[in-house]
Motif scaffolding. Structure first.
Motif, PDB file in Angstrom:
ATOM      1  N   MET A 343       0.965  -1.119  -0.300  1.00 26.24           N
ATOM      2  CA  MET A 343      -0.073   0.055  -0.073  1.00 26.24           C
ATOM      3  C   MET A 343       0.817   1.348   0.041  1.00 26.24           C
ATOM      4  SD  MET A 343      -3.300  -0.794   2.642  1.00 26.24           S
ATOM      5  CE  MET A 343      -4.282   0.168   1.539  1.00 26.24           C
ATOM      6  N   ILE A 344       0.123   2.255  -0.486  1.00 25.88           N
ATOM      7  CA  ILE A 344       0.803   3.792  -0.436  1.00 25.88           C
ATOM      8  C   ILE A 344      -0.229   4.397   0.513  1.00 25.88           C
ATOM      9  CG2 ILE A 344       1.192   5.590  -1.588  1.00 25.88           C
ATOM     10  CD1 ILE A 344       2.142   4.307  -3.961  1.00 25.88           C
ATOM     11  N   ALA A 345       0.015   4.870   1.764  1.00 29.05           N
ATOM     12  CA  ALA A 345      -0.888   5.325   2.614  1.00 29.05           C
ATOM     13  C   ALA A 345      -0.468   6.697   3.226  1.00 29.05           C
ATOM     14  CB  ALA A 345      -1.061   4.314   3.745  1.00 29.05           C
ATOM     15  N   SER A 346      -1.485   7.365   3.764  1.00 25.71           N
ATOM     16  CA  SER A 346      -1.154   8.722   4.398  1.00 25.71           C
ATOM     17  C   SER A 346      -0.379   8.268   5.732  1.00 25.71           C
ATOM     18  CB  SER A 346      -2.685   9.313   4.894  1.00 25.71           C
ATOM     19  OG  SER A 346      -3.193   9.607   3.570  1.00 25.71           O
ATOM     20  N   ASP A 347       0.344   9.218   6.126  1.00 26.71           N
ATOM     21  CA  ASP A 347       1.333   9.029   7.008  1.00 26.71           C
ATOM     22  C   ASP A 347       0.794   9.276   8.528  1.00 26.71           C
ATOM     23  OD1 ASP A 347       1.172  11.723   6.851  1.00 26.71           O
ATOM     24  OD2 ASP A 347       3.340  11.887   7.009  1.00 26.71           O
ATOM     25  N   ILE A 348      -0.587   8.993   8.953  1.00 30.08           N
ATOM     26  CA  ILE A 348      -1.122   9.324  10.126  1.00 30.08           C
ATOM     27  C   ILE A 348      -2.037   8.202  10.571  1.00 30.08           C
ATOM     28  CG2 ILE A 348      -0.938  11.863   9.774  1.00 30.08           C
ATOM     29  CD1 ILE A 348      -4.289  11.722   9.342  1.00 30.08           C
ATOM     30  N   GLY A 349      -2.056   8.158  12.059  1.00 30.13           N
ATOM     31  CA  GLY A 349      -3.439   7.354  12.599  1.00 30.13           C
ATOM     32  C   GLY A 349      -3.200   5.817  12.401  1.00 30.13           C
ATOM     33  N   GLY A 350      -4.263   5.289  12.062  1.00 29.36           N
ATOM     34  CA  GLY A 350      -4.181   3.685  11.843  1.00 29.36           C
ATOM     35  C   GLY A 350      -3.534   3.345  10.811  1.00 29.36           C
ATOM     36  N   MET A 351      -3.763   4.166   9.673  1.00 32.16           N
ATOM     37  CA  MET A 351      -2.998   3.965   8.314  1.00 32.16           C
ATOM     38  C   MET A 351      -1.410   3.890   8.609  1.00 32.16           C
ATOM     39  SD  MET A 351      -5.299   6.550   5.860  1.00 32.16           S
ATOM     40  CE  MET A 351      -4.893   7.976   7.063  1.00 32.16           C
ATOM     41  N   ALA A 352      -0.651   4.673   9.128  1.00 31.22           N
ATOM     42  CA  ALA A 352       0.681   4.772   9.310  1.00 31.22           C
ATOM     43  C   ALA A 352       0.917   3.405  10.336  1.00 31.22           C
ATOM     44  CB  ALA A 352       1.014   5.827  10.268  1.00 31.22           C
ATOM     45  N   TRP A 358       5.630  -2.763   5.534  1.00 33.54           N
ATOM     46  CA  TRP A 358       5.106  -3.208   4.118  1.00 33.54           C
ATOM     47  C   TRP A 358       4.461  -2.364   3.251  1.00 33.54           C
ATOM     48  CZ3 TRP A 358      -0.004  -3.900   2.738  1.00 33.54           C
ATOM     49  CH2 TRP A 358      -0.909  -3.397   3.744  1.00 33.54           C
ATOM     50  N   GLY A 359       4.490  -1.219   3.464  1.00 37.25           N
ATOM     51  CA  GLY A 359       3.656  -0.099   2.800  1.00 37.25           C
ATOM     52  C   GLY A 359       4.570   1.247   2.630  1.00 37.25           C
ATOM     53  N   LEU A 360       4.448   1.914   1.725  1.00 34.01           N
ATOM     54  CA  LEU A 360       4.973   3.289   1.800  1.00 34.01           C
ATOM     55  C   LEU A 360       3.839   4.429   2.121  1.00 34.01           C
ATOM     56  CD1 LEU A 360       6.555   3.034  -1.813  1.00 34.01           C
ATOM     57  CD2 LEU A 360       7.800   3.141   0.466  1.00 34.01           C
ATOM     58  N   GLN A 361       4.649   5.562   2.708  1.00 33.49           N
ATOM     59  CA  GLN A 361       3.684   6.622   3.478  1.00 33.49           C
ATOM     60  C   GLN A 361       4.160   8.013   2.904  1.00 33.49           C
ATOM     61  OE1 GLN A 361       4.063   5.804   7.505  1.00 33.49           O
ATOM     62  NE2 GLN A 361       3.300   3.706   7.583  1.00 33.49           N
ATOM     63  N   PHE A 362       3.159   8.600   2.751  1.00 38.53           N
ATOM     64  CA  PHE A 362       3.238  10.157   2.199  1.00 38.53           C
ATOM     65  C   PHE A 362       2.656  11.181   3.216  1.00 38.53           C
ATOM     66  CE2 PHE A 362      -0.687   8.952   0.688  1.00 38.53           C
ATOM     67  CZ  PHE A 362      -1.236   9.999   0.580  1.00 38.53           C
ATOM     68  N   ALA A 363       3.143  12.237   2.883  1.00 42.02           N
ATOM     69  CA  ALA A 363       2.489  13.487   3.921  1.00 42.02           C
ATOM     70  C   ALA A 363       1.227  13.551   3.584  1.00 42.02           C
ATOM     71  CB  ALA A 363       3.297  14.753   3.660  1.00 42.02           C
ATOM     72  N   ASP A 366      -1.173  15.949   0.954  1.00 37.65           N
ATOM     73  CA  ASP A 366      -0.241  16.647   0.130  1.00 37.65           C
ATOM     74  C   ASP A 366      -0.098  15.885  -1.235  1.00 37.65           C
ATOM     75  OD1 ASP A 366       1.925  17.535  -1.304  1.00 37.65           O
ATOM     76  OD2 ASP A 366       3.146  17.602   0.457  1.00 37.65           O
ATOM     77  N   PRO A 367      -0.918  16.390  -2.369  1.00 33.87           N
ATOM     78  CA  PRO A 367      -0.922  15.775  -3.484  1.00 33.87           C
ATOM     79  C   PRO A 367       0.536  15.723  -3.981  1.00 33.87           C
ATOM     80  CG  PRO A 367      -2.452  17.370  -3.605  1.00 33.87           C
ATOM     81  CD  PRO A 367      -1.610  17.615  -2.346  1.00 33.87           C
ATOM     82  N   ALA A 368       1.483  16.902  -4.202  1.00 37.46           N
ATOM     83  CA  ALA A 368       2.791  16.448  -4.484  1.00 37.46           C
ATOM     84  C   ALA A 368       3.557  15.234  -4.011  1.00 37.46           C
ATOM     85  CB  ALA A 368       3.451  17.883  -4.252  1.00 37.46           C
ATOM     86  N   ALA A 369       3.432  15.018  -2.565  1.00 37.89           N
ATOM     87  CA  ALA A 369       4.243  14.074  -2.103  1.00 37.89           C
ATOM     88  C   ALA A 369       3.633  12.743  -2.379  1.00 37.89           C
ATOM     89  CB  ALA A 369       3.938  14.082  -0.473  1.00 37.89           C
ATOM     90  N   LEU A 370       2.215  12.681  -2.668  1.00 35.41           N
ATOM     91  CA  LEU A 370       1.730  11.396  -3.051  1.00 35.41           C
ATOM     92  C   LEU A 370       2.160  10.902  -4.604  1.00 35.41           C
ATOM     93  CD1 LEU A 370      -0.194   8.730  -3.080  1.00 35.41           C
ATOM     94  CD2 LEU A 370      -2.096  10.424  -3.691  1.00 35.41           C
ATOM     95  N   ALA A 371       2.270  12.159  -5.447  1.00 31.68           N
ATOM     96  CA  ALA A 371       2.754  11.965  -6.802  1.00 31.68           C
ATOM     97  C   ALA A 371       4.194  11.408  -6.874  1.00 31.68           C
ATOM     98  CB  ALA A 371       2.753  13.222  -7.507  1.00 31.68           C
ATOM     99  N   THR A 372       4.913  11.951  -6.049  1.00 27.72           N
ATOM    100  CA  THR A 372       6.321  11.412  -5.888  1.00 27.72           C
ATOM    101  C   THR A 372       6.596  10.285  -5.437  1.00 27.72           C
ATOM    102  OG1 THR A 372       7.089  14.018  -5.197  1.00 27.72           O
ATOM    103  CG2 THR A 372       8.687  12.244  -4.766  1.00 27.72           C
ATOM    104  N   THR A 373       5.616   9.760  -4.311  1.00 27.49           N
ATOM    105  CA  THR A 373       5.797   8.492  -3.971  1.00 27.49           C
ATOM    106  C   THR A 373       5.221   7.233  -5.103  1.00 27.49           C
ATOM    107  OG1 THR A 373       5.188   9.405  -1.740  1.00 27.49           O
ATOM    108  CG2 THR A 373       5.089   6.751  -2.014  1.00 27.49           C
ATOM    109  N   ILE A 374       4.198   7.674  -6.019  1.00 28.78           N
ATOM    110  CA  ILE A 374       3.695   6.696  -6.880  1.00 28.78           C
ATOM    111  C   ILE A 374       4.840   6.732  -7.854  1.00 28.78           C
ATOM    112  CG2 ILE A 374       2.291   6.550  -8.705  1.00 28.78           C
ATOM    113  CD1 ILE A 374       0.021   7.994  -7.091  1.00 28.78           C
ATOM    114  N   LEU A 375       5.415   7.861  -8.341  1.00 29.94           N
ATOM    115  CA  LEU A 375       6.644   7.673  -9.420  1.00 29.94           C
ATOM    116  C   LEU A 375       7.812   7.086  -8.851  1.00 29.94           C
ATOM    117  CD1 LEU A 375       6.026  11.286 -10.677  1.00 29.94           C
ATOM    118  CD2 LEU A 375       5.605   9.132 -12.107  1.00 29.94           C
ATOM    119  N   SER A 376       7.903   7.028  -7.602  1.00 28.08           N
ATOM    120  CA  SER A 376       9.191   6.327  -6.975  1.00 28.08           C
ATOM    121  C   SER A 376       9.187   4.841  -7.177  1.00 28.08           C
ATOM    122  CB  SER A 376       9.209   6.896  -5.520  1.00 28.08           C
ATOM    123  OG  SER A 376       8.488   5.894  -4.737  1.00 28.08           O
ATOM    124  N   VAL A 377       8.042   4.156  -7.305  1.00 27.32           N
ATOM    125  CA  VAL A 377       7.643   2.732  -7.508  1.00 27.32           C
ATOM    126  C   VAL A 377       7.189   2.558  -8.826  1.00 27.32           C
ATOM    127  CG1 VAL A 377       7.562   2.283  -5.021  1.00 27.32           C
ATOM    128  CG2 VAL A 377       5.436   2.705  -6.401  1.00 27.32           C
TER     129      VAL A 377
END
Length: 411
Positions: A343-352, A358-363, A366-377
């Motif tokens: 998964m790629i998940a927001s970096d707060i609460g139960g998601m973190a 086993w997952g990646l997290q983004f701020a 923050d759409p730019a942080a999510l875009a960067t994370t998607i492009l990194s994989v």
């Protein structure tokens, strides 16, 4: 034989949300074991009730042990039924089961007064409550997101009064006292995450009062190993599963997809990013965010059957959960684990908490942080293979029931 009555704020036959699904899966598993168990859900309010009930009908039966009450809406601030007549008949209906154990998954649509009266009527019964979110702490839908849209980190009477106009600090003093009294009336309080347990302890519940147990999920065994070809194909495929609510962060994902499209149109290299959205169609999205352009990389797949979710997820490399509120223990995370899909998940609460390791997290938000994370994989099958190896299967229902009986002294 012990008689168990599982009570939920909603019924998954009418609305598919994490709390009601966890409650119903618990019911189905206990019933499959031959235990004496009943399920009681509710409609969400007058609109849904009018859709599914006759003019004077109070209960729908989906089976001899499976019921749904007519919910008429209730005051979300004090968590009470609006009319005493509604509380009367719900108390009477639940009392008639003469349960030895009443396990409440939430108390919305059932009512705090209903539970207090049922507790007095059945003093020998064991009362259990699973806290699926922070409704007792936060009067703004239990999400601890301020009406301004900011995340809230702690409840206080003055800050809460400033957040919800028309309420005084004393209103929140009384609300806290009433809901603390309600929770004190349960023999056992459960939480599916450490995050939520800590929030309630910060709010004032004694350490250890809330016990942590993950929701159970039965799932098919994964068949066959991934090939290099399948990993390469899946590494370009991303998916969102969820309800059409503003706090699920789908707008964050679409904004990120637009940013990705801009970047990739300049580079013009490699396979395209594919993002598919399950749970709503494009017209529904447009009613929530009419100003947002849908990029070519995004496809809306509409609603899906819950029992098909894990199988669908197996066709993707990454599942994205971009919620902008804390979440607690989203069923989507368990289903992704069962599917063997990171998964790629927001970096707060139960998601973190639930995707750690086993997952990646983004701020969050923050759409730019999510875009960067998607492009990194994206297009990186070796990264996908690494994260797939890290996934451990979720707690199955047999394991859940065993832990549940131990924690609640039901063995």
């Amino acid at each position: 034989m012990t008689r168990t009555v599982i009570v939920s704020h909603s019924h998954p036959a009418l609305k598919y949300g994490g709390g009601e699904v966890a409650a119903y899966r618990q019911f189905e598993h206990l019933e499959s074991l031959g235990e004496d168990v009943y399920f009681v859900g509710s409609t969400i309010g007058p609109e849904d009730s009018d859709k599914f009930f006759g003019a004077t009908q109070q209960v729908v039966s989906f089976g001899p042990r499976d019921f749904c009450l007519r919910g008429r809406g209730m005051d979300g601030f004090i968590m009470e039924q609006g009319q005493i007549d509604d509380e009367d008949w719900i108390v009477e209906f639940l009392s008639a089961f003469r349960g030895d154990v009443y396990h409440f998954h939430h108390f919305w649509n059932i009512g705090a007064g209903t539970i207090r009266r049922l507790r007095r009527a059945l003093p020998a019964a064991r009362f259990i409550c699973t806290l699926h979110e922070m409704t007792a702490i936060c009067a703004n839908h239990g999400q601890m997101v301020k009406t301004s849209g900011e995340l809230c980190y702690a409840a206080s009477e003055v800050a809460c009064a400033a957040c919800l106009p028309g309420r005084s600090p004393m209103d929140f003093v009384l609300r806290r006292a009433r809901l603390r009294e309600l929770l004190d009336g349960f023999d056992v309080l459960l939480s599916p995450s450490v995050f939520l347990q800590k929030r309630f302890e910060d709010w004032g519940l004694p350490p250890g009062r809330v016990k942590v147990i993950e929701n159970g999920l039965d799932y098919p065994a994964l068949v066959g190993a991934e090939t290099e070809e399948s990993l390469a194909r899946k590494s370009t495929r991303f998916a969102f599963f969820g309800q059409a609510t503003p706090t699920k962060g789908l707008d964050v994902l679409i904004r990120a997809a637009n940013l990705i499209e801009e970047v990739r149109s300049e580079a013009e290299a490699g396979p395209p990013v594919q993002i598919e959205v399950y749970g709503l169609d494009q017209s529904r999205f447009a009613t929530l965010w009419p100003e947002l352009k849908i990029p070519e990389s995004v496809r809306f797949r509409g609603r899906y059957r819950p029992q098909d979710c894990i199988g669908i997820m197996q066709g993707y490399g990454w599942i994205i959960i971009p919620s902008i509120w804390w979440e607690n223990s989203p069923v989507i995370i368990q289903e992704a684990r069962a599917a063997g899909t990171p998964m790629i998940a927001s970096d707060i609460g139960g998601m973190a908490e639930k995707t750690d390791g086993w997952g990646l997290q983004f701020a969050v938000g923050d759409p730019a942080a999510l875009a960067t994370t998607i492009l990194s994989v994206h297009g990186r099958p070796e990264i996908l293979a690494d994260f797939k190896r890290r996934i451990t299967p979720p707690l199955d229902l047999a394991g859940f029931v065993q832990e549940w009986k131990t924690l609640c002294d039901l063995s």
